[in-house]
Design a protein around this motif. Sequence first.
Motif, short mmCIF file in Angstrom:
data_model
loop_
_atom_site.label_atom_id
_atom_site.label_comp_id
_atom_site.label_asym_id
_atom_site.label_seq_id
_atom_site.Cartn_x
_atom_site.Cartn_y
_atom_site.Cartn_z
N GLY A 227 0.79 -1.23 0.00
CA GLY A 227 0.00 0.00 0.00
C GLY A 227 0.82 1.28 0.00
O GLY A 227 0.48 2.23 -0.72
N VAL A 228 1.89 1.33 0.79
CA VAL A 228 2.64 2.58 0.91
C VAL A 228 3.34 2.95 -0.40
O VAL A 228 3.17 4.06 -0.91
N PRO A 229 4.12 2.01 -1.00
CA PRO A 229 4.75 2.37 -2.28
C PRO A 229 3.71 2.71 -3.35
O PRO A 229 3.87 3.67 -4.11
N MET A 230 2.60 1.96 -3.34
CA MET A 230 1.57 2.22 -4.33
C MET A 230 0.97 3.60 -4.12
O MET A 230 0.71 4.34 -5.09
N GLY A 231 0.78 3.97 -2.86
CA GLY A 231 0.27 5.30 -2.55
C GLY A 231 1.20 6.37 -3.08
O GLY A 231 0.77 7.36 -3.70
N TYR A 232 2.50 6.16 -2.86
CA TYR A 232 3.47 7.16 -3.32
C TYR A 232 3.44 7.25 -4.84
O TYR A 232 3.40 8.35 -5.41
N LEU A 233 3.44 6.09 -5.50
CA LEU A 233 3.49 6.09 -6.96
C LEU A 233 2.25 6.76 -7.56
O LEU A 233 2.35 7.57 -8.47
N VAL A 234 1.07 6.44 -7.03
CA VAL A 234 -0.15 7.02 -7.60
C VAL A 234 -0.18 8.53 -7.34
O VAL A 234 -0.63 9.31 -8.19
N ALA A 235 0.33 8.94 -6.17
CA ALA A 235 0.28 10.37 -5.84
C ALA A 235 1.33 11.16 -6.61
O ALA A 235 1.11 12.30 -6.99
N ARG A 236 2.50 10.55 -6.85
CA ARG A 236 3.62 11.35 -7.32
C ARG A 236 4.15 10.99 -8.70
O ARG A 236 5.10 11.60 -9.16
N VAL A 237 3.61 9.95 -9.30
CA VAL A 237 4.07 9.60 -10.65
C VAL A 237 2.89 9.77 -11.59
O VAL A 237 1.75 9.46 -11.24
N GLU A 238 3.20 10.27 -12.78
CA GLU A 238 2.13 10.44 -13.77
C GLU A 238 1.69 9.07 -14.27
O GLU A 238 2.42 8.42 -15.01
N ILE A 239 0.51 8.63 -13.84
CA ILE A 239 0.01 7.31 -14.25
C ILE A 239 -1.25 7.50 -15.05
O ILE A 239 -2.16 8.20 -14.60
N PRO A 240 -1.33 6.87 -16.23
CA PRO A 240 -2.59 6.99 -16.99
C PRO A 240 -3.72 6.28 -16.24
O PRO A 240 -3.51 5.26 -15.61
N VAL B 284 -9.55 5.94 -12.50
CA VAL B 284 -10.09 4.58 -12.64
C VAL B 284 -9.40 3.67 -11.63
O VAL B 284 -10.04 2.87 -10.94
N LEU B 285 -8.09 3.84 -11.53
CA LEU B 285 -7.30 3.02 -10.61
C LEU B 285 -7.80 3.20 -9.18
O LEU B 285 -8.01 2.24 -8.44
N LEU B 286 -8.03 4.47 -8.80
CA LEU B 286 -8.50 4.75 -7.44
C LEU B 286 -9.87 4.12 -7.20
O LEU B 286 -10.13 3.55 -6.14
N SER B 287 -10.76 4.22 -8.19
CA SER B 287 -12.10 3.67 -8.01
C SER B 287 -12.06 2.16 -7.92
O SER B 287 -12.71 1.56 -7.07
N LEU B 288 -11.27 1.54 -8.80
CA LEU B 288 -11.20 0.08 -8.80
C LEU B 288 -10.59 -0.44 -7.50
O LEU B 288 -10.93 -1.54 -7.05
N SER B 289 -9.69 0.33 -6.91
CA SER B 289 -8.99 -0.16 -5.72
C SER B 289 -9.92 -0.37 -4.54
O SER B 289 -9.59 -1.11 -3.62
N VAL B 290 -11.10 0.30 -4.53
CA VAL B 290 -11.99 0.11 -3.38
C VAL B 290 -12.92 -1.09 -3.55
O VAL B 290 -13.57 -1.50 -2.60
#
Lengths: 565, 369
Positions: free
Chosen positions: A94-107, A111-117
């Motif tokens: 969760g922590v690395p994924m949180g950092y990557l989604v917040a700070r790296v430009e991800i296409p 959608v990723l945030l919605s699917l994750s729940v």
Amino acid sequence: MMGGITPSARRLLHKDYTVYLVLGLGVLFVVVFLAYPLLRTVLIAFVPNGRELSFSNMSLVNFEKFLTSNLYRRSLINSFYISFAVVGLTMLIGVPMGYLVARVEIPGKHVLLSLSVVPLIMPAFLGAFAWIILLGRNGALRYVFERVGIDLPPIYGPFGVILAMTLMYYPFVFLLSEGAFETANPTLEESAAVMGARLPRILRTISLPLIIPSIAAGGILIFIRAISNFGVPAIVGGSTYVLPTLIYFQVNGFWNLHAAAAISLVSVLITGGALWLQRYIVSRREYETISASRSKLHIHRHPVAKALAIVFCWGVVLVSLFPQFTLIVMSFFKTWNGLWPRGFTLSHYLAIPKFLSGPIKNTLILATSSSLGAAMIGTLIAYVVQRRRPPGSAVLDYAVMLPFILPGIVVAVALLSSFSSGYLILRGTYWIMIISFVIRRTPYVFRSVSAGLTQLDPALEEASILSGATWFQTFRKVTLPLIFPTLASGTILTFATLLTELSTSILLYSAKTRTLSIAIYDSVNDGDYGLASALAVVLFFTVFAVTYAINRYTGKSMAASFRIG
Amino acid sequence: MPEEDMPDLRYERVRKVFHTRNVEVVALNDVSFVIFEGELFCLLGPSGCGKTTLLRCTAGLERLDGGRIYYGDTDFTAIPPFRRGIGMVFQNYALYPHMTVYDNVAYPLRIRKLPRGEIDRRVREIMELVGLPGVLRRNPSELSGGQQQRVALARALVYRPRLLLLDEPLANLDAKLKVYMRTEIRRIQKQAKVTTLYVTHDQQEAMAIADRLGVMEGGVVRQIGTPSEIYDDPANEFVAGFIGEMNFFPARIISWEGDKLVVAVGAAQKRKALRAGIKAFGDEVTVALRPEHLRIFPSTSGEGVFKGKVRVVQFLGKFVRYQVAISGDAGLVEVDMPAAVPGLQEGDEAVLDFDPRDMLVFYAGERVA
């Protein structure tokens, strides 16, 4: 000048006692169905099975089993070992994924945030069941792994429990850290960069330490959920017992409520201690990381960083969605041994109408009446505690919130130990299930209504009282309409969670009150995977629809409503 | 006795103590006074003086820890708030956001189960009185601050309460609207003929609006009187300093001449009649003078009570203000003259003088002459 009290003056002195009556009813419910059962549970934990509840019979026999019995000792150790492993793994993901989604430009970030729940909406035991289909002896995934030469441990046991729980709970850590990294004050990192620090150093010395308190608090909440969870170890635990399944074993196997009470007490002490630690950490959380500045966070756009982030984040999300996918596929096939499922059929879905008059009807009746009950009691008590603060309201506050740390199966043990004999026999009735659901879900309504009330200016109610309205009129015409949105969303969310309730009902249901969750649980145990999957798909999509609707109604994104910490 | 002098609301040794974390704060310390029928009575004081607590006790929103409140012959103390028949306007208006203006104002009437037609007639009548007839179908959030204020007033008055309570009603309005609304509130109050208790920390507002006012400090009413009594004849140093502007000078008693007191202040001796009932006091006293009671001259034109240097000259429209540093005193003395004094500029030496009849003498904070 003063004169005597005239008749009209006497009429004036009539006070408004409705509020005390309402408070009395709320307190009565809490005392009879929460305080008394819990007290009784604590007491019978100290009395050997089959003995009368009296002071002379008291001993530590039930607790000594934790030292003498191998099963008890292993259950306790397994509980800790599995829960710590789940906390550790959810952090690692969760922590690395949180950092990557917040700070790296991800296409496709949204959608990723919605699917994750989605895994959070899935009932725990259904996730575990899906992993059995995929990684069981003839599971498709196991087949794939074997082909490339990887020998996975058996799904029944710690591996299955940890896997199912990790993929179910990681979104909590992910959403928490994503939010923290997103709202962190960029100037702190910028100043470190200006002073000459490189990215790894900034991460290690600035970014991570800043969010550690909130991550730690989230980790403890996951620990509490993992150690209280019944569904996952019940489905994939196999011979690996943990505290909740051990309680179930004692009640269902031997009708030994005394032993169950002792195990429950140990379990509650652990969760209570963890919650205390969590509160302590939250109260000591001293960093104000929310930024007020206009400065933008640095977003990484390096192609390698992007590729890495996309593979990792999308990979995790897709794997965590395997269970949903698996259940949908399984529901349409007769068998799924090896890589491909075989024998397309609609018979599983066609069998569902059989369940309409029994489990499905029961589930709807129980979930509806219990969420309304929890809404009523939670609202009234929240109102009294927030607005009236009668003497002892702090005790009431704690009492109502207590079920928050009680594993569901413990509530069931407490109610069984109090209402299986004596003056009020409720065992096997709808009532005992409704009461258990109300007791367990009142904290949720209580919390959301309390929050709503603190936002509501007391002057509105005072203005109503002064213009001549009684307490009840004020409550009905001013307070209730204004807190209704909070109340409604809390109630509907409660309804959604009750549709999938398993850990309390598993001990309380009877032939007459069997729910859909129980029916699925039984089908899984009978090996009827196709039918179980079809029922699970229906259940899951119902819950999903309700949750989605409530999020649309409150205007929150799905991800936002599942953030904790 | 004329009707407006009938006591309507009577406070007898009202006491209220708040307990916060083992600290006792006496919010009201044996407060006793009377408000007359139809009167607009202002409670004025700095924040934390107990004025809002007294208002909330009157409404019944706070329980008394001692004493009684009478409305006419009725002992209010034990009557629950919803039966007191009081109208109240809250600082933030407390309009119900889920109801239209009409429903807000009709609310107290519906509680009283009045017939529909009567409710409608009364709502329109009261909205006419507060000067806001056209907004009945709107939501409170669509109104300006001043309009919300009028709706709150209408809602408080629509059921013809025997008593109207206003808690800092103008605090959330801008300066210009404040001045306008205080005139409006007084007009509406007089037209509705309702006994009114008005709480504010703004002394200009209180002076402008009140028939009489009570100045509070530390849970005690320090003085009660009409605005002019409070201004011209303050009972103690607190009221003298709190209301309007005041210069304070240390002084010494020289002698008594019958009922007259002779004090040495600055370079002069001044005489003033003692207040009745003053028996004995020490040597050190304080002399207080309003800026408009001091006169300033260039030092070339003679001797005065004080000598000093003009630091600031401000032209303020109707008068000219001089700020003067006098020898032996750190603070600046303020002097208001109806017009600029010829030949007196910033940096010039000047002398100050006053008429002893304007002088107020305080001993240990209390007025003696």
